[in-house]
Design a protein around this motif. Structure first.
Motif, PDB file in Angstrom:
ATOM      1  N   MET A 217      50.293 -16.399 -26.103  1.00 46.34           N
ATOM      2  CA  MET A 217      49.195 -15.489 -26.430  1.00 46.34           C
ATOM      3  C   MET A 217      48.742 -15.658 -27.881  1.00 46.34           C
ATOM      4  O   MET A 217      49.487 -16.185 -28.713  1.00 46.34           O
ATOM      5  CB  MET A 217      49.573 -14.025 -26.156  1.00 46.34           C
ATOM      6  N   LEU A 218      47.518 -15.252 -28.137  1.00 44.27           N
ATOM      7  CA  LEU A 218      46.977 -15.227 -29.502  1.00 44.27           C
ATOM      8  C   LEU A 218      46.933 -13.765 -29.932  1.00 44.27           C
ATOM      9  O   LEU A 218      46.275 -12.941 -29.287  1.00 44.27           O
ATOM     10  CB  LEU A 218      45.574 -15.835 -29.524  1.00 44.27           C
ATOM     11  N   VAL A 219      47.653 -13.447 -30.996  1.00 43.94           N
ATOM     12  CA  VAL A 219      47.713 -12.077 -31.521  1.00 43.94           C
ATOM     13  C   VAL A 219      47.135 -12.085 -32.926  1.00 43.94           C
ATOM     14  O   VAL A 219      47.540 -12.904 -33.759  1.00 43.94           O
ATOM     15  CB  VAL A 219      49.165 -11.550 -31.555  1.00 43.94           C
ATOM     16  N   THR A 220      46.179 -11.198 -33.191  1.00 41.36           N
ATOM     17  CA  THR A 220      45.559 -11.133 -34.526  1.00 41.36           C
ATOM     18  C   THR A 220      46.102  -9.908 -35.273  1.00 41.36           C
ATOM     19  O   THR A 220      46.147  -8.807 -34.712  1.00 41.36           O
ATOM     20  CB  THR A 220      44.025 -11.033 -34.420  1.00 41.36           C
ATOM     21  N   VAL A 221      46.529 -10.135 -36.513  1.00 40.08           N
ATOM     22  CA  VAL A 221      47.072  -9.043 -37.342  1.00 40.08           C
ATOM     23  C   VAL A 221      46.408  -9.075 -38.710  1.00 40.08           C
ATOM     24  O   VAL A 221      45.857 -10.106 -39.130  1.00 40.08           O
ATOM     25  CB  VAL A 221      48.613  -9.161 -37.500  1.00 40.08           C
ATOM     26  N   ASP A 222      46.458  -7.935 -39.420  1.00 43.17           N
ATOM     27  CA  ASP A 222      45.925  -7.914 -40.789  1.00 43.17           C
ATOM     28  C   ASP A 222      47.021  -8.364 -41.760  1.00 43.17           C
ATOM     29  O   ASP A 222      48.121  -8.725 -41.346  1.00 43.17           O
ATOM     30  CB  ASP A 222      45.361  -6.527 -41.144  1.00 43.17           C
ATOM     31  N   VAL A 260      44.884 -12.266 -26.576  1.00 44.20           N
ATOM     32  CA  VAL A 260      44.435 -13.003 -25.389  1.00 44.20           C
ATOM     33  C   VAL A 260      45.465 -14.090 -25.038  1.00 44.20           C
ATOM     34  O   VAL A 260      46.221 -14.529 -25.899  1.00 44.20           O
ATOM     35  CB  VAL A 260      43.055 -13.680 -25.605  1.00 44.20           C
ATOM     36  N   LEU A 261      45.460 -14.510 -23.762  1.00 43.82           N
ATOM     37  CA  LEU A 261      46.351 -15.579 -23.309  1.00 43.82           C
ATOM     38  C   LEU A 261      45.621 -16.914 -23.380  1.00 43.82           C
ATOM     39  O   LEU A 261      44.448 -17.001 -22.985  1.00 43.82           O
ATOM     40  CB  LEU A 261      46.802 -15.339 -21.862  1.00 43.82           C
ATOM     41  N   LEU A 262      46.307 -17.938 -23.851  1.00 44.03           N
ATOM     42  CA  LEU A 262      45.731 -19.283 -23.933  1.00 44.03           C
ATOM     43  C   LEU A 262      46.521 -20.220 -23.020  1.00 44.03           C
ATOM     44  O   LEU A 262      47.753 -20.252 -23.089  1.00 44.03           O
ATOM     45  CB  LEU A 262      45.796 -19.813 -25.370  1.00 44.03           C
ATOM     46  N   SER A 263      45.814 -20.975 -22.185  1.00 41.73           N
ATOM     47  CA  SER A 263      46.515 -21.980 -21.361  1.00 41.73           C
ATOM     48  C   SER A 263      46.640 -23.279 -22.156  1.00 41.73           C
ATOM     49  O   SER A 263      46.202 -23.364 -23.304  1.00 41.73           O
ATOM     50  CB  SER A 263      45.777 -22.207 -20.045  1.00 41.73           C
ATOM     51  N   GLU A 283      46.351 -19.867 -32.963  1.00 45.27           N
ATOM     52  CA  GLU A 283      47.433 -19.902 -31.961  1.00 45.27           C
ATOM     53  C   GLU A 283      48.538 -18.975 -32.419  1.00 45.27           C
ATOM     54  O   GLU A 283      48.771 -18.839 -33.621  1.00 45.27           O
ATOM     55  CB  GLU A 283      48.020 -21.320 -31.838  1.00 45.27           C
ATOM     56  N   GLY A 284      49.223 -18.361 -31.464  1.00 45.21           N
ATOM     57  CA  GLY A 284      50.342 -17.486 -31.807  1.00 45.21           C
ATOM     58  C   GLY A 284      49.871 -16.277 -32.590  1.00 45.21           C
ATOM     59  O   GLY A 284      48.862 -15.646 -32.252  1.00 45.21           O
ATOM     60  N   VAL A 285      50.566 -15.951 -33.678  1.00 44.01           N
ATOM     61  CA  VAL A 285      50.193 -14.810 -34.528  1.00 44.01           C
ATOM     62  C   VAL A 285      49.321 -15.324 -35.665  1.00 44.01           C
ATOM     63  O   VAL A 285      49.735 -16.199 -36.426  1.00 44.01           O
ATOM     64  CB  VAL A 285      51.447 -14.097 -35.083  1.00 44.01           C
ATOM     65  N   VAL A 286      48.103 -14.796 -35.764  1.00 42.39           N
ATOM     66  CA  VAL A 286      47.147 -15.241 -36.794  1.00 42.39           C
ATOM     67  C   VAL A 286      46.813 -14.065 -37.709  1.00 42.39           C
ATOM     68  O   VAL A 286      46.475 -12.972 -37.236  1.00 42.39           O
ATOM     69  CB  VAL A 286      45.851 -15.788 -36.139  1.00 42.39           C
ATOM     70  N   ILE A 287      46.917 -14.293 -39.017  1.00 46.78           N
ATOM     71  CA  ILE A 287      46.594 -13.246 -40.004  1.00 46.78           C
ATOM     72  C   ILE A 287      45.100 -13.332 -40.334  1.00 46.78           C
ATOM     73  O   ILE A 287      44.582 -14.410 -40.626  1.00 46.78           O
ATOM     74  CB  ILE A 287      47.429 -13.421 -41.289  1.00 46.78           C
TER      75      ILE A 287
END
Length: 304
Positions: A217-222, A260-263, A283-287
């Motif tokens: 998954m792609l996770v967006t964080v501050d 979101v999920l990425l294939s 990809e993964g956790v993005v700041i």
């Protein structure tokens, strides 16, 4: 004159040499060793061509020839070779090929094809593979070894309830994780002799796959690590090498709110100018950081 008992002893000696059990076992060991060498060569083709789309297509053509003309040891390894090319990426044509091989007369080929279906569908919840595996449960209900392979494949298919992947490529498929490959290869090599490994006392080797598992998954964080929900475009990745002007990195995209999920072949890009990613690959956790230019433009629009 020659002693008649001497003749009998000589005949017994020569017949004993002809029927020496050690000689036949040595010949069997040599044949088995040659089979393993050929199997390793087939897996070598898969490892060398991994990650290059053109080379993967050429290797798939070679696999068809190997299935048609190869020895038993070679045919046994072809499904695993195809699986290495498409880990957590169930391509329609490969699923079709493997589904045919699951009913092969050679039990080793059939069992490896079943395991290969699990590897290419690992963590995807692919409905077509799930349907095929359910049919195989009924078809092989009296075959304990085949059924074991089907159950393992079903477990891989629904790995992490569809939130994990064992695809070793990352950073827009530019880099390959050697750690992930090191976790996948022991299970693949078990396929060269399932009776002596997974069907025997070495079934725990399946746990090496855990090294290759990663969230898809792609996770967006501050910048404080708190989750942010932003609009993200997810679509098929496009090769932009050598393209001039403004490059379109994805095609056929859909817009979702993160996470979101990425294939395996998907790529994501931010759909809003409000935030800027601190990494070049989503990809993964993005700041994310707020874009001051965007805030200024919004303020100017409101003032106007």
């Amino acid at each position: 004159a020659e002693h008649p008992e001497g003749k009998v002893d000589e005949e017994a000696k020569t017949s004993g040499e002809a029927k020496d059990p050690n000689a036949s076992s040595d010949a069997d060991d040599k044949l088995r060793y040659e089979g393993y060498v050929q199997s390793a060569a087939v897996l070598g083709i898969a490892l060398v061509t991994m990650g290059d789309e053109l080379a993967v297509d050429m290797a798939a053509r070679s696999a068809e020839h190997l299935l048609q003309y190869g020895d038993a040891a070679v045919r046994r390894t072809v499904p695993l070779s195809l699986a290495l090319h498409h880990l957590s990426h169930p391509e329609y044509t490969i699923v079709d090929t493997l589904s045919k091989l699951t009913h092969d007369l050679d039990k080793d080929v059939a069992q490896n094809a079943i395991l290969a279906l699990g590897l290419i569908g690992a963590g995807t919840n692919n409905s077509r593979i799930a349907g095929l595996l359910r049919q195989l449960v009924v078809f092989y209900k009296r075959e304990a070894d085949h059924l074991f392979c089907v159950r393992v494949a079903q477990g891989l298919l629904h790995m992490g309830k569809g939130l994990l992947s064992i695809n070793p490529f990352h950073s827009d498929r530019l880099l390959m994780s050697h750690t992930a490959i090191a976790g996948i290869l022991p299970v693949v090599f078990c396929g060269l002799d399932l009776g002596a490994t997974l069907h025997s006392k070495w079934h725990f080797i399946l746990y090496t796959l855990s090294v290759a598992m990663k969230p898809r998954m792609l996770v967006t964080v501050d910048e404080d690590g708190k989750p942010i929900h932003v609009d993200v475009r997810v679509g098929q990745a496009v090769d932009t090498v050598g393209q001039a002007g403004k490059k379109r990195t994805i095609t056929g995209f859909q817009t979702h709110a993160s996470p979101v999920l990425l294939s395996a072949t998907d790529r994501a890009e931010l759909a809003t100018g409000e935030y800027k990613a601190l990494s070049s690959v989503l990809e993964g956790v993005v700041i994310l950081r707020k874009d001051p230019e965007w805030a200024r433009e919004q303020a100017e629009k409101k003032a106007a």
